[in-house]
Design an enzyme around this catalytic site. Structure first.
Site, short mmCIF file in Angstrom:
data_model
loop_
_atom_site.label_atom_id
_atom_site.label_comp_id
_atom_site.label_asym_id
_atom_site.label_seq_id
_atom_site.Cartn_x
_atom_site.Cartn_y
_atom_site.Cartn_z
CG ASP A 1 12.46 44.99 41.51
OD1 ASP A 1 13.57 44.80 40.60
OD2 ASP A 1 12.71 45.37 42.69
CG ASP B 1 18.86 47.52 41.92
OD1 ASP B 1 17.77 48.30 41.82
OD2 ASP B 1 18.61 46.38 42.37
CG ASP C 1 -39.64 50.30 -6.34
OD1 ASP C 1 -40.13 51.37 -5.97
OD2 ASP C 1 -40.17 49.84 -7.27
CG ASP D 1 -42.00 55.33 -10.75
OD1 ASP D 1 -40.76 55.03 -10.58
OD2 ASP D 1 -42.66 54.44 -9.62
CD GLU E 1 -36.05 52.78 -13.97
OE1 GLU E 1 -35.98 53.65 -12.62
OE2 GLU E 1 -37.03 52.51 -14.39
#
Length: 1838
Positions: A597, A475, A1519, A1409, A1412
């Site tokens: 320490d 030490d 939308d 539009d 689908e």
């Protein structure tokens, strides 16, 4: 040229070397002048004291290199190992502190291919160099992995080291080199901010910080641990930098022992930099190239010495304290430990055992029986460590060690007699006298002297004769001395006249620059000698004399070597254990270390992990901190948590200070119990830890590793410093926060199991919050690891005789591996006589391969084998072919842990085979591996026996993951019950789960051998058990066909062997001949086996597709499951996703089927049908994608298998299984490959990139005019005006409401005159007015409408005029029929209608539009379209779509046509082609517009899409609503459609439904300005929301749209690339930075191409946001200021009027002065934004044409622009005429370092008034007038 000459690249100044030189001129302002008093005294007056400093704009910085540095003199001179360059001081009058060395040598020394040395030293005089020996090769490796560049003759010294493989710059000097006698300074630019290392300092994070600037001193010092930037015990100037996302890393050692400091900071361009300063010696750098962090540890320790190999006992737990006060105190602690059953191996005695704190003594009163105590401890199998301090008392008469020391003249002396204090004690000669722990003055051994080493060795031997110690603790060896330069030491005896060691006022003890160390910590005297010896001391190694000034930091190292050598003599049969506090590079070869320490403080607990990681970098892996803290007193919780952490320090010791209460773990009952448990875990795995230390000793390397060492390409892991690994096979995540009972744990890539239970904890990469009550330490073993263990004992002596076992953690492939080293545990046994064996588990068999040393483990046995992640209970376990009884194993199904008991001698090899599925007998691997006359066309079939190799694991996995593969109920999992499960013979009920049955009965079996097809192979399949079915009507015989296309593209089809089934009629682009150099292999199971299919990447064996469980193939239900390579899954659409990356926990199911469904936040199917996904496989960015080319109603589920592996189930209700797999390997490659197959995106006309305005509810032309006037009045750009269905007469296609819209033709003309374009909406549904409505009449004449498939389905009340048409209801007041766009006649009719309509209304684009197709109120009762109750309209499994969204009828025909319709004159059922309706209308519309506008590119906006729709049309996201969440979701949708090959996409800005607030609309306009398709649109009945409706929104919209319009040339070039090559336009960060792990979860930012990053504000009320910046330089787009040097996350200010926009370094973006329309802006001058990267380079391109015509692309303008080596140059490839008349008039350089001295264009200088430089933001703006059709070179000179 010679080898060395080729390595020396002499670059011309300011040309090839431009990036080095000019960058440094700009960076000087960031290089601070160092003041001895610190920057607190900064002022212009203070700066003026130093001629090497300059004052600029409030900063005192180093002068430029032309004055303050050194110039190169002559050419390099070759040496045997490299080269030398002579240097000369540029200006002798320019100095920092004086004493400049006039002439230097710059020398490059080559060592290994990965290791070079760079030395800079005095050319005329020898200077101090570190005398610590290092290991370098005798001859250099001629094949270096690096290049060194040096500036040329007459230029200031600039040098760089570059990695050859990728050009990464590893060391790049900046600014001036300073080389004075006592001040040396050098600056280097770093490739990233991932900087680690340097020590020994107090770091609060493992990774260093650069903002604010940080300066740390380095100089060995007795300084307790604190939280400020202090130097502490050791001196380790070694650092590592991770250079890039791939993990490439390098490290640098500055081999110098003088007091020094380093500063980390950012240069003005944002680049990270380090300044190194030292106050003596030379600059001696060792650079290591890795390339990975752990490689660097190996390379560094190879130089400084591999770590010492600690004896086995030292790996046990150690107990210590200062303050036992007597042997009784030790015995009491020991008894407490034994009573609690807490393991312990080491007992340490601090200085209180000594007599008067004097070395080599013991207290004859309190410690009189210490020899007996040591004997007791030895009998208890403990080892004893004694402390020794270096300072000895000055009693040269009565204290033998000092007497003998003086006789041998071993003590440190003053440099000359004149410095000896006049009051020096008699007999002390010229020794330097100090004061430490003894109550007498002390002297200090000079351990560099050979005589001192001999003396020390003798003292150790004499002392060992008195006290039988086993190890020594040295030490105070910085060395420490109390009270230096003060009135008296703090512990000076009371009553004595004050005294202290006082150092002279000379240049050694008062150097001109004492470093920051004098201003931090406990430095009371503000001198570098504080708390230590005077620098005026001298030491010697016998050959040379040194000033302590130079060798101070070597004191601990030199004592360590002496102690190590002494112990080798004292204890010759054992390996020395030396515990040292002070260290230097090379100390780890001799000693171990504790972190000094510390205090009982939670922060110190965390810092101990950082220190431990640092010292493993420094080559000292046997390291730990004082557990529970040295100073102060911990509470029970802290000590418990610290004992948990400390149990996994390599060096595990509990130690505390004098005057505090005991804190050994047995003091508290709770801590005792916790410590016992956690230390037993440590002791259990000591065989693994010992093996690691053996490897470190033999080969170098670390023991405790940061996650970044193990996962170097994981960016997130680089900031983790509260977890650590034991090598690669154990991860510890301690709790280090007070009161915490859980913590977040980051799990890198792979499977991670709880170490104790074996339960799967995570499948990384992911961060999870884990429970951690006080008694729990989170600790994990990664999949793939085998850890050896031993039943723990109270000491290692006991545990080493116990049976061993193995913990076997399986990785995702079911494999694992490990090893074990064993010897006698101490001593110097030859390594080849020691035991080493390797373990391997391949999914079925565990084997042990012994390399050597069987005798070393005689008598030891393996008795227990724990398999983690094991999938099922075995049917048999055999060892070396002999089965063991079932009672010898147990299986825990809850945790998937298999425990096997067997007694196997450790010195005998074995194979343990585990059988799980007796049905598996063979497997086959199909690979294109044999050459034939036509190439690699035949297939090698590799048969493998069951239970051997990995094929068995594939098959077995399919059986054992079944529990996770849910049986799909038509009603959903809400009806889950055992009774419901029993309805389906394909399902089984187990542990509360209804899952698919095993493959043996529920799947298909392979029949025969594969058949070569010429482009792949076919395999016949047969239903395994016809009685096992999900919904019935199973297809009995199938064909599995693999078709090779491109090297990166394969197709896998599974279809009916006996009958034709519907296949998608959408055409694909496929090569005529296959590419036979595939990047993949395909593996299929063998004859008679259940079908198992695996696709692997050849390059790295990543599994891309791997079927698990049964394949189901019924007429109307098909299902398969595949494991995924990671959880980085993206794609699938069109759905509502709340994150771009898919989630796996909880299980998530999304339907896919085209549907008129407004946007919501639940998992719904919407307008399009895109069963296409991408997976990022690994940290390297390797990615693949898969398309299920099927148009039937389907769904997909994401979930985790029971072993944590991510998986995907896909179900479809018709057609065939037709998979296309693409291999990338990177995400953007996948976009290109996918688009090349389905059709590259349409190229939008330039005007379409402008802003577009729309709304449903304008009601009349006057409303449109009012809106247009608002827009013009506010100066808001606009290019397109839309008209929704309210312009129609009765909302019928191709009509005009003459009352409200009678002047629409005139309005369109006005808009055209105003340079706007017009887009009209057209819906597919046609009113059934066949007599009065011409469009319907002409359609009926051509028979173009969708029909019922059977006359019996025609409703009895159907209007006879409708024939057998399917009649629905949409927007017209009357009912409607639906064109069948799959028919050729319909195309002709549609084209005619569009042409006739254009004669009435001169539109420019068409918006299709409701395609689908939508039909309202289907199945909702009388008077509506009601579908029959047959197997088409009521299929057995209608998918999840009937249970989500607005499905009122709960049928798949809800809101659309009946599935019983047919199309194309009966060729197709609508059931199959429903999702193609939008695609087919798109194709028909595209063809019609091509005919209508034969020279122009069609503009079509479609709502419903399918793969290849993007080839014809653009898309908006449907939308949505005025909702902040939906604003965020729009970014996700935009990124997904760029994946799907439709890059021209955007959402309705400000929302379609509901009404936005001003703030929302403002923020959405900011975001929408950077949608590729930018349109504001809202619904009828809502308030106007055009951007001019609010004054605030108008102003914000004008500003953001002007930015959009400015950069439209860049956006247009991106769309050209997309059209020509298939690229995306809006990109997630992961496409641009595929190896950036953090970037993979970012879905609230996006890129335009690779150059522009948009980070919109998406949260209400926010005025700032966190922005993630990937690795690169990032500049504010508007100001040019450097915003970030990534990778990092910054909180940026974003008030309402600001959208954060950043241009990436390395980009050149073309722009034009914006205008209110593109027609006007296209006539304006061009400019370039040139954003420099870290190397000062940039590149970009410009594409230009007339903006809308179809033409040969080679006639268009294409120009590549580059900026490199101070030159901006263009290369026009073609199309000069296309841009004639336009000029380039402005070039803005972002990140430019300094104001130029000259700018020339094509060799002619321009006036200095034509440029301006903004030093605050480093932006250079150059005004030019250069025709765009002419190439040019713009050269900048600095």
């Amino acid at each position: 040229m010679t080898t060395w000459e080729t390595r020396v690249l002499l670059l011309l100044a300011l040309i090839n070397f431009w990036p080095l030189v000019t960058a440094q001129l700009a960076d000087l302002k960031a290089i601070e002048c160092p003041f001895p008093e610190g920057q607190e005294v900064l002022s212009e007056e203070e700066c003026g004291k130093y001629s090497a400093c300059e004052w600029t704009e409030g900063r005192c910085h180093m002068a430029d290199a032309n004055k303050g540095s050194y110039l190169v003199v002559g050419a390099p001179v070759q040496t045997d190992r490299g080269f030398k360059v002579s240097l000369q001081k540029a200006d002798a009058s320019v100095t920092m502190f004086g004493g400049d060395i006039s002439n230097l040598v710059f020398e490059v020394v080559h060592h290994e291919e990965y290791h070079l040395q760079i030395k800079i030293y005095d050319a005329d005089n020898e200077r101090y160099e570190v005398p610590v020996p290092v290991n370098v090769p005798e001859t250099p490796d001629p094949q270096q992995l690096y290049s060194v560049t040096v500036s040329e003759d007459g230029q200031p010294l600039e040098f760089s080291v570059t990695r050859n493989s990728n050009g990464n710059t590893l060391f790049r000097s900046l600014g001036s080199l300073t080389f004075e006698d006592q001040f040396l300074q050098i600056h280097t630019k770093l490739p990233s901010t991932y900087l680690y290392g340097f020590g020994e300092n107090t770091h609060l994070s493992f990774r260093h910080v650069f903002e604010p600037r940080n300066t740390f001193p380095i100089f060995a010092r007795d300084q307790p641990i604190g939280t400020e930037q202090m130097n502490v015990y050791g001196h380790l100037p070694y650092y590592m930098v991770m250079e890039d996302g791939e993990g490439n890393s390098h490290s640098v050692l500055l081999f110098n022992s003088n007091a020094m400091e380093y500063s980390t900071y950012l240069l003005d361009d944002g680049s990270p930099a380090v300044t190194l300063r030292t106050i003596g010696g030379i600059l001696d750098f060792h650079v290591f190239l890795g390339p990975y962090p752990e490689d660097l540890v190996n390379q560094y320790t190879e130089l400084v010495g591999n770590p010492t190999f600690p004896p086995y006992w030292s790996l046990g737990f150690h107990l210590s304290r200062w303050g036992y006060n007597s042997t009784g105190g030790v015995r009491e602690a020991r008894e407490r430990m034994k009573a609690m059953g807490i393991p312990q191996d080491g007992q340490t005695m601090d200085i209180d055992y000594m007599d008067g704190r004097k070395d080599f003594t013991f207290d004859p009163e309190a410690w009189a029986d210490l020899p007996e105590l040591i004997e007791e401890l030895h009998k208890d199998n403990l080892k004893v460590t004694l402390i020794l301090d270096p300072a000895l008392i000055t009693d040269f008469d009565n204290y033998p060690p000092s007497v003998r020391g003086k006789e041998s003249d071993v003590f440190i002396k003053w440099a000359n007699e004149s410095l000896v204090p006049p009051d020096q004690k008699s007999g002390c000669e010229d020794y330097m006298v100090g004061y430490v722990w003894p109550e007498e003055k002390t002297v200090f051994p000079d351990f560099l002297k050979p005589e001192t080493q001999d003396w020390w060795q003798n003292e150790l031997k004499l002392f060992h004769d008195v006290l039988d110690f086993d190890a020594l603790w040295i030490d105070m060896n910085e060395p420490s001395n109390f009270g230096t330069n003060l009135e008296k030491p703090w512990n000076w005896p009371s009553g004595k006249e004050p005294w202290s060691l006082k150092c002279p006022n000379n240049t050694l003890d008062l150097p001109p620059y004492p470093t920051k160390m004098i201003r931090v910590g406990d430095n009371q005297s503000k001198r570098i000698s504080d708390h230590t010896l005077c620098m005026s001391a001298v030491q010697t190694d016998g050959a040379q004399t040194y000033f302590h000034y130079d060798v101070h930091s070597l004191y601990g190292w030199s004592e360590t070597v002496a102690t190590y050598n002494g112990l080798q003599q004292v204890l010759p049969e054992v390996r020395p254990v030396v515990l040292t506090r002070s260290t230097f590079p090379g100390s780890g070869q001799y000693a171990i270390h504790w972190l000094g320490d510390n205090s009982a403080d939670w922060k110190h607990m965390h810092m101990s992990i950082i220190g431990m990681l640092d010292f493993n970098m420094f080559g000292m892996p046997m390291v730990g901190a004082d557990i529970c803290g040295f100073f102060d007193e911990p509470d029970m919780e802290m000590c418990a948590r610290w004992m948990q952490l400390g149990a996994f320090y390599p060096f595990s010791r509990n130690h505390n200070t004098l005057g505090t209460r005991d804190q050994d773990p047995a003091v508290w009952p709770e801590v005792g119990a916790i410590s016992r448990d956690v230390l037993n875990l440590r002791y259990k795995y000591l065989p693994y830890l010992y093996t690691l230390f053996h490897k470190a000793h033999m080969h170098g390397g670390s023991i405790v590793r940061p996650l970044l060492n193990v996962f170097p390409s994981d960016l997130k892991a680089r900031d983790v410093d509260d977890q650590f690994m034991w090598s690669t096979r154990l991860m510890v995540a301690p709790v280090i926060e007070q009161g915490a009972e859980s913590r977040e744990v980051y799990f890198p890539q792979g499977l991670w199991y709880e170490l104790k239970s074996g339960k799967l904890a995570a499948s990384g990469p992911e961060t999870k919050t884990v429970d951690a009550p006080l008694e729990v330490l989170p600790i994990y073993i990664p999949g793939g690891a085998i850890l050896p263990w031993q039943e723990p004992g109270l000491t290692t002596v006991e545990s080493r005789t116990n049976p061993l076992g193995l913990t076997i953690a399986l990785d995702a492939s079911g494999n694992s591996a490990g090893d074990i080293f064993w010897d006698q545990g101490d001593g110097y046994q030859a390594m080849k006589r020691a035991y080493m064996s390797f373990f391997n588990f391949d999914g079925n068999a565990l084997s042990m391969d012994i390399k050597h040393g069987e005798d070393s483990v005689e008598g030891l046995v393996l008795e227990s084998f724990s398999f983690y992640g094991f999938s099922s209970n075995p049917t048999d376990v055999s060892i070396n072919g002999t089965s063991i009884p079932p009672s010898d194993w147990s299986f825990d199904a809850d945790n998937n842990v298999l425990e096997v008991s067997a007694i196997l001698p450790l010195n005998q090899e074995f194979i343990m085979t585990i059988a799980r599925t007796p049905s598996v007998t063979t497997s086959h691997c199909l690979a294109t591996a044999q050459e034939t006359g036509r190439g690699k066309m035949s297939f090698r079939v590799v048969a493998q026996l069951a239970l051997l190799a990995t094929w068995c694991f594939l098959a077995v996995t399919c059986q054992e993951t079944l529990l996770a593969i849910e049986c799909p109920f038509p009603e959903g999992q809400d009806v889950l019950s055992e009774q419901e499960c029993a309805k389906y013979s394909a399902c089984q009920w187990t542990d509360g789960k209804c899952h698919m049955t095993d493959s043996q009965s529920g799947s298909y079996l392979v029949v025969g051998e594969p058949v070569d097809t010429g482009r792949g192979f076919k395999v016949d399949l047969k239903k395994a058990d016809e009685t096992v079915s999900m919904f019935g009507d199973d297809i009995a015989n199938l064909v599995l066909e693999v078709i090779h296309h491109e090297e990166y593209h394969l197709q896998i089809k599974i279809y009916d062997a006996d009958a034709h089934r519907y296949e998608v009629p959408v055409p694909l682009t496929l090569p005529e001949e296959p590419d036979l150099d595939q990047l993949y292999t395909v593996e299929v199971s063998g004859d008679g086996q259940p079908i198992d299919l695996t696709v692997k990447r050849v390059a790295n064996s990543n599994v891309l597709f791997h079927t698990i469980g049964p394949v189901t193939y019924e007429n109307q239900f098909m299902q398969f499951t595949t494991s995924l390579a990671s959880t980085y899954l993206y794609g699938f659409g069109e759905n509502t996703h709340l994150s771009f990356r898919h989630v796996f926990e909880p299980r998530t199911t999304f339907p896919i089927f085209a549907r008129d469904q407004m946007i919501k936040t639940e998992g719904m199917n919407e307008y399009g049908h895109h069963p296409y996904y991408m997976v990022m496989e690994d940290d390297e960015g390797n990615s693949h994608s898969v398309l299920l080319f099927n148009s039937n109603a389907m769904e997909y589920s994401t979930f985790l298998l029971d072993d944590g592996t991510p998986a995907l189930t896909m179900r479809t209700t018709g057609g065939i299984i037709d998979l296309h797999v693409f291999l990338g390997p990177y995400p953007e490659d996948l976009n290109v490959q996918y688009a090349n197959m389905i059709g590259n995106p349409a190229f939008p006309p330039y005007w379409a990139l402008g802003f577009q305005l729309s709304r449903w509810g304008c009601n009349s032309t006057s409303v449109v005019r009012e809106t247009r006037e608002r827009m013009r009045a506010n100066g808001i750009p606009q290019d397109v005006q839309y008209f929704d269905s309210d312009y129609m007469d009765g909302q019928r296609d191709f009509t005009l409401d003459r009352e409200n819209w009678g002047d629409l033709p005139e309005l369109i003309h006005e808009l055209h005159t105003d340079n706007l374009r017009v887009t009209l909406i057209v819906d597919p549904a046609i009113a059934i007015e066949f007599d009065d409505y011409a469009t319907a009449g002409r359609g009926k004449e051509l028979d173009v409408f969708v029909k019922w498939s059977d006359e019996e389905y025609v409703p009895p009340d159907q209007d006879p005029s409708c024939l057998n048409y399917m009649v629905g209801k949409v927007w017209p007041e009357n009912r409607t029929v639906f064109p069948d766009f799959l028919k050729a006649e319909t195309h002709d009719w549609w084209q005619n209608e569009l042409h006739l309509f254009h004669d009435v209304l001169e539109y420019d684009g068409i918006w299709i539009d409701m395609n689908e197709p939508a039909s309202f109120n289907t199945n909702l009762g009388e008077g509506e379209l009601n579908c029959p109750d047959n197997n088409l309209d009521s299929p057995p499994y209608p998918t999840m779509m009937v249970r989500v969204g607005d499905t009122e009828s709960k049928r798949i025909s809800d809101h659309t046509l009946c599935m019983s319709a047919n199309q194309s004159d009966g060729e197709y059922l609508h059931y199959d082609v429903h999702s193609l309706y939008g695609w087919s209308e798109t194709g028909a519309t595209f063809t019609a517009l091509e005919a209508l506008f034969p020279k122009k590119r069609p503009f079509i906006l479609s709502r419903s899409t399918f793969p290849s729709s993007g080839h014809y049309a653009f898309h908006w996201l449907g939308d949505n609503s005025a909702d902040w969440d939906q604003m965020y979701m729009s970014v996700i949708g935009m990124l997904e459609f760029n994946m799907f090959g439709i890059p021209m996409v955007g959402a309705d800005i400000c929302g379609f439904y509901n009404e936005p607030s001003m703030e929302m609309c403002a923020r959405w306009m900011e975001l929408g300005s950077f949608y590729p398709f930018s349109r504001n649109h809202n619904v009828r009945g809502a308030a106007a929301q055009d951007p001019a409706a609010w004054p605030e929104v108008a102003e914000i919209s004008r500003e953001t749209l002007l930015i959009r319009y400015k950069y439209l040339p860049y956006l247009y070039a991106l769309f050209h690339r997309a059209h020509m090559h298939g690229h995306s336009v809006a990109r997630p960060l992961l496409n641009v930075f595929p190896t950036d792990i953090a970037g993979r979860d970012v879905d609230d930012q996006f890129m335009w191409g690779d150059m522009l990053m948009i980070a919109p504000v998406l949260k209400e009320g926010a005025t700032s946001r966190d922005v993630y910046f990937p690795e690169d330089l990032w500049y504010d787009l508007k100001t040019g200021a450097l915003e970030a040097t990534g990778p990092e996350t910054l909180t940026v200010e974003a008030p309402l009027e600001v959208i954060p926009l950043y241009v990436r370094g390395g980009s050149i973006m073309p722009w034009q002065e914006p205008a209110v329309t593109t027609r006007e802006s296209r006539m304006n001058p061009f400019g370039l934004t040139v954003a420099l990267d870290a190397q000062g380079d940039a590149a970009g391109e410009i594409f230009w044409d007339d903006g809308e015509e179809e033409h040969v692309m080679s006639e268009a303008y294409m120009n590549f622009v580059t900026f490199e080596a101070n030159e901006l140059s263009t290369q026009i490839m073609h199309g000069h005429a296309a841009i004639k008349g336009l000029n380039l008039e402005m070039v803005s350089f972002y990140g430019y370092p300094s104001n130029p001295t000259d700018i020339s264009i094509n060799g002619t200088s321009i006036a200095s008034t034509d440029w301006k430089f903004d030093a605050d933001v480093s932006v250079l703006e150059v005004t030019v007038v250069i025709p765009m059709d002419e190439d040019f070179v713009l050269k900048i000179t600095n």
